[in-house]
Write a protein that holds these residues in place. Structure first.
Motif, PDB file in Angstrom:
ATOM      1  N   MET A   1       0.812  -1.189   0.000  1.00 36.60           N
ATOM      2  CA  MET A   1       0.000   0.000   0.000  1.00 36.60           C
ATOM      3  C   MET A   1       0.858   1.255   0.000  1.00 36.60           C
ATOM      4  SD  MET A   1      -2.767   1.673   2.530  1.00 36.60           S
ATOM      5  CE  MET A   1      -1.598   2.288   3.649  1.00 36.60           C
ATOM      6  N   THR A   2       2.023   1.216   0.622  1.00 39.94           N
ATOM      7  CA  THR A   2       2.885   2.390   0.693  1.00 39.94           C
ATOM      8  C   THR A   2       3.196   2.945  -0.682  1.00 39.94           C
ATOM      9  OG1 THR A   2       3.866   1.582   2.740  1.00 39.94           O
ATOM     10  CG2 THR A   2       5.110   3.227   1.529  1.00 39.94           C
ATOM     11  N   ALA A   3       3.671   2.080  -1.576  1.00 37.74           N
ATOM     12  CA  ALA A   3       4.054   2.534  -2.912  1.00 37.74           C
ATOM     13  C   ALA A   3       2.845   3.057  -3.683  1.00 37.74           C
ATOM     14  CB  ALA A   3       4.730   1.402  -3.675  1.00 37.74           C
ATOM     15  N   ALA A   4       1.706   2.396  -3.559  1.00 34.35           N
ATOM     16  CA  ALA A   4       0.513   2.826  -4.288  1.00 34.35           C
ATOM     17  C   ALA A   4       0.083   4.225  -3.859  1.00 34.35           C
ATOM     18  CB  ALA A   4      -0.629   1.835  -4.086  1.00 34.35           C
ATOM     19  N   LEU A   5       0.082   4.490  -2.568  1.00 41.90           N
ATOM     20  CA  LEU A   5      -0.341   5.804  -2.093  1.00 41.90           C
ATOM     21  C   LEU A   5       0.685   6.862  -2.466  1.00 41.90           C
ATOM     22  CD1 LEU A   5      -2.294   7.636  -0.674  1.00 41.90           C
ATOM     23  CD2 LEU A   5      -1.274   6.981   1.509  1.00 41.90           C
ATOM     24  N   GLU A   6       1.956   6.562  -2.295  1.00 42.30           N
ATOM     25  CA  GLU A   6       2.994   7.528  -2.660  1.00 42.30           C
ATOM     26  C   GLU A   6       2.928   7.863  -4.153  1.00 42.30           C
ATOM     27  OE1 GLU A   6       6.445   5.529  -1.160  1.00 42.30           O
ATOM     28  OE2 GLU A   6       6.309   6.542   0.780  1.00 42.30           O
ATOM     29  N   THR A   7       2.704   6.856  -4.989  1.00 42.17           N
ATOM     30  CA  THR A   7       2.577   7.067  -6.424  1.00 42.17           C
ATOM     31  C   THR A   7       1.347   7.901  -6.748  1.00 42.17           C
ATOM     32  OG1 THR A   7       3.710   4.990  -6.888  1.00 42.17           O
ATOM     33  CG2 THR A   7       2.349   5.893  -8.654  1.00 42.17           C
ATOM     34  N   SER A   8       0.243   7.596  -6.085  1.00 44.37           N
ATOM     35  CA  SER A   8      -1.002   8.328  -6.303  1.00 44.37           C
ATOM     36  C   SER A   8      -0.845   9.800  -5.924  1.00 44.37           C
ATOM     37  CB  SER A   8      -2.125   7.671  -5.500  1.00 44.37           C
ATOM     38  OG  SER A   8      -3.341   8.317  -5.746  1.00 44.37           O
ATOM     39  N   ILE A   9      -0.197  10.065  -4.811  1.00 46.76           N
ATOM     40  CA  ILE A   9       0.026  11.443  -4.376  1.00 46.76           C
ATOM     41  C   ILE A   9       0.932  12.174  -5.370  1.00 46.76           C
ATOM     42  CG2 ILE A   9       1.166  12.866  -2.619  1.00 46.76           C
ATOM     43  CD1 ILE A   9       0.055  10.888  -0.516  1.00 46.76           C
ATOM     44  N   ALA A  10       2.015  11.522  -5.776  1.00 48.28           N
ATOM     45  CA  ALA A  10       2.938  12.154  -6.729  1.00 48.28           C
ATOM     46  C   ALA A  10       2.220  12.511  -8.022  1.00 48.28           C
ATOM     47  CB  ALA A  10       4.123  11.226  -6.995  1.00 48.28           C
ATOM     48  N   PHE A  11       1.392  11.620  -8.532  1.00 47.61           N
ATOM     49  CA  PHE A  11       0.657  11.902  -9.761  1.00 47.61           C
ATOM     50  C   PHE A  11      -0.363  13.022  -9.548  1.00 47.61           C
ATOM     51  CE2 PHE A  11      -3.019  11.176 -12.563  1.00 47.61           C
ATOM     52  CZ  PHE A  11      -2.402  11.435 -13.777  1.00 47.61           C
ATOM     53  N   ALA A  12      -1.097  12.965  -8.434  1.00 50.05           N
ATOM     54  CA  ALA A  12      -2.138  13.957  -8.156  1.00 50.05           C
ATOM     55  C   ALA A  12      -1.553  15.368  -8.088  1.00 50.05           C
ATOM     56  CB  ALA A  12      -2.861  13.611  -6.860  1.00 50.05           C
ATOM     57  N   LYS A  13      -0.318  15.486  -7.603  1.00 51.67           N
ATOM     58  CA  LYS A  13       0.337  16.793  -7.509  1.00 51.67           C
ATOM     59  C   LYS A  13       0.621  17.394  -8.877  1.00 51.67           C
ATOM     60  CE  LYS A  13       2.657  16.354  -3.046  1.00 51.67           C
ATOM     61  NZ  LYS A  13       3.983  16.293  -2.386  1.00 51.67           N
ATOM     62  N   THR A  14       0.695  16.573  -9.918  1.00 46.71           N
ATOM     63  CA  THR A  14       1.002  17.078 -11.264  1.00 46.71           C
ATOM     64  C   THR A  14      -0.231  17.626 -11.975  1.00 46.71           C
ATOM     65  OG1 THR A  14       0.645  14.974 -12.442  1.00 46.71           O
ATOM     66  CG2 THR A  14       2.851  15.365 -11.499  1.00 46.71           C
ATOM     67  N   LEU A  15      -1.410  17.375 -11.425  1.00 45.15           N
ATOM     68  CA  LEU A  15      -2.651  17.772 -12.076  1.00 45.15           C
ATOM     69  C   LEU A  15      -3.069  19.185 -11.680  1.00 45.15           C
ATOM     70  CD1 LEU A  15      -4.631  14.444 -11.588  1.00 45.15           C
ATOM     71  CD2 LEU A  15      -3.324  15.174 -13.600  1.00 45.15           C
ATOM     72  N   GLU A  16      -3.858  19.807 -12.526  1.00 47.77           N
ATOM     73  CA  GLU A  16      -4.422  21.118 -12.239  1.00 47.77           C
ATOM     74  C   GLU A  16      -5.910  21.079 -12.545  1.00 47.77           C
ATOM     75  OE1 GLU A  16      -4.973  24.679 -10.882  1.00 47.77           O
ATOM     76  OE2 GLU A  16      -3.002  23.778 -10.739  1.00 47.77           O
ATOM     77  N   PRO A  17      -6.791  21.219 -11.560  1.00 45.36           N
ATOM     78  CA  PRO A  17      -6.458  21.364 -10.150  1.00 45.36           C
ATOM     79  C   PRO A  17      -5.833  20.088  -9.592  1.00 45.36           C
ATOM     80  CG  PRO A  17      -8.821  21.020 -10.402  1.00 45.36           C
ATOM     81  CD  PRO A  17      -8.232  21.129 -11.786  1.00 45.36           C
ATOM     82  N   VAL A  18      -5.256  20.216  -8.411  1.00 38.53           N
ATOM     83  CA  VAL A  18      -4.611  19.071  -7.761  1.00 38.53           C
ATOM     84  C   VAL A  18      -5.588  17.907  -7.708  1.00 38.53           C
ATOM     85  CG1 VAL A  18      -3.635  18.242  -5.584  1.00 38.53           C
ATOM     86  CG2 VAL A  18      -3.043  20.515  -6.428  1.00 38.53           C
ATOM     87  N   GLY A  19      -5.115  16.718  -8.063  1.00 39.28           N
ATOM     88  CA  GLY A  19      -5.968  15.540  -8.129  1.00 39.28           C
ATOM     89  C   GLY A  19      -6.154  14.840  -6.793  1.00 39.28           C
ATOM     90  N   SER A  20      -6.914  13.794  -6.836  1.00 36.40           N
ATOM     91  CA  SER A  20      -7.230  12.993  -5.654  1.00 36.40           C
ATOM     92  C   SER A  20      -6.148  11.925  -5.427  1.00 36.40           C
ATOM     93  CB  SER A  20      -8.576  12.302  -5.857  1.00 36.40           C
ATOM     94  OG  SER A  20      -8.791  11.328  -4.867  1.00 36.40           O
ATOM     95  N   PRO A  21      -5.869  11.610  -4.160  1.00 32.10           N
ATOM     96  CA  PRO A  21      -4.923  10.543  -3.857  1.00 32.10           C
ATOM     97  C   PRO A  21      -5.571   9.159  -3.817  1.00 32.10           C
ATOM     98  CG  PRO A  21      -5.606  11.571  -1.829  1.00 32.10           C
ATOM     99  CD  PRO A  21      -6.279  12.336  -2.951  1.00 32.10           C
ATOM    100  N   CYS A  22      -6.810   9.056  -4.264  1.00 32.37           N
ATOM    101  CA  CYS A  22      -7.560   7.796  -4.204  1.00 32.37           C
ATOM    102  C   CYS A  22      -6.781   6.669  -4.882  1.00 32.37           C
ATOM    103  CB  CYS A  22      -8.907   7.972  -4.882  1.00 32.37           C
ATOM    104  SG  CYS A  22      -9.922   6.475  -4.851  1.00 32.37           S
ATOM    105  N   THR A  23      -6.758   5.505  -4.219  1.00 27.97           N
ATOM    106  CA  THR A  23      -6.090   4.321  -4.770  1.00 27.97           C
ATOM    107  C   THR A  23      -7.097   3.232  -5.124  1.00 27.97           C
ATOM    108  OG1 THR A  23      -5.750   3.408  -2.562  1.00 27.97           O
ATOM    109  CG2 THR A  23      -3.959   4.764  -3.462  1.00 27.97           C
ATOM    110  N   ASP A  24      -8.383   3.580  -5.175  1.00 31.78           N
ATOM    111  CA  ASP A  24      -9.477   2.678  -5.534  1.00 31.78           C
ATOM    112  C   ASP A  24      -9.693   1.531  -4.552  1.00 31.78           C
ATOM    113  OD1 ASP A  24     -10.247   4.118  -7.815  1.00 31.78           O
ATOM    114  OD2 ASP A  24      -8.706   3.144  -9.017  1.00 31.78           O
ATOM    115  N   VAL A  25      -9.320   1.738  -3.295  1.00 33.76           N
ATOM    116  CA  VAL A  25      -9.635   0.754  -2.254  1.00 33.76           C
ATOM    117  C   VAL A  25     -10.961   1.144  -1.601  1.00 33.76           C
ATOM    118  CG1 VAL A  25      -8.924  -0.241  -0.043  1.00 33.76           C
ATOM    119  CG2 VAL A  25      -7.246   0.108  -1.870  1.00 33.76           C
TER     120      VAL A  25
END
Length: 80
Positions: free
Chosen positions: A1-25
């Motif tokens: 789960m650590t890698a999935a959330l970290e990846t989700s956060i990193a991707f969400a930060k690149t979006l405008e507006p800032v995206g969701s950190p949802c990992t579909d759990v």
């Protein structure tokens, strides 16, 4: 789960507006009140769409702290 959330956060930060950190759990832990996937509270999840980007970035910081705290709790105790 650590890698999935970290990846989700990193991707969400690149979006405008800032995206969701949802990992579909999308399941809340009844003891902590945190989503098992993204570690947000129900209130954070509900408010996400209306939060300003600055607030979303602050929530990301909280999520990383929660993730680190969870990792510390899950590690086996070191033997003397």
């Amino acid at each position: 789960m650590t890698a999935a959330l970290e990846t989700s956060i990193a991707f969400a930060k690149t979006l405008e507006p800032v995206g969701s950190p949802c990992t579909d759990v999308c399941k809340l832990d009844l003891q902590t009140g945190f989503c098992l996937g993204c570690l947000r509270t129900r209130e954070e999840i509900k408010a996400w769409r209306t939060l300003p980007n600055e607030d979303k970035l602050r929530v990301f910081d909280l999520l990383l702290v929660r993730l680190a705290d969870r990792g510390a709790c899950e590690r086996p105790a070191e033997s003397p």
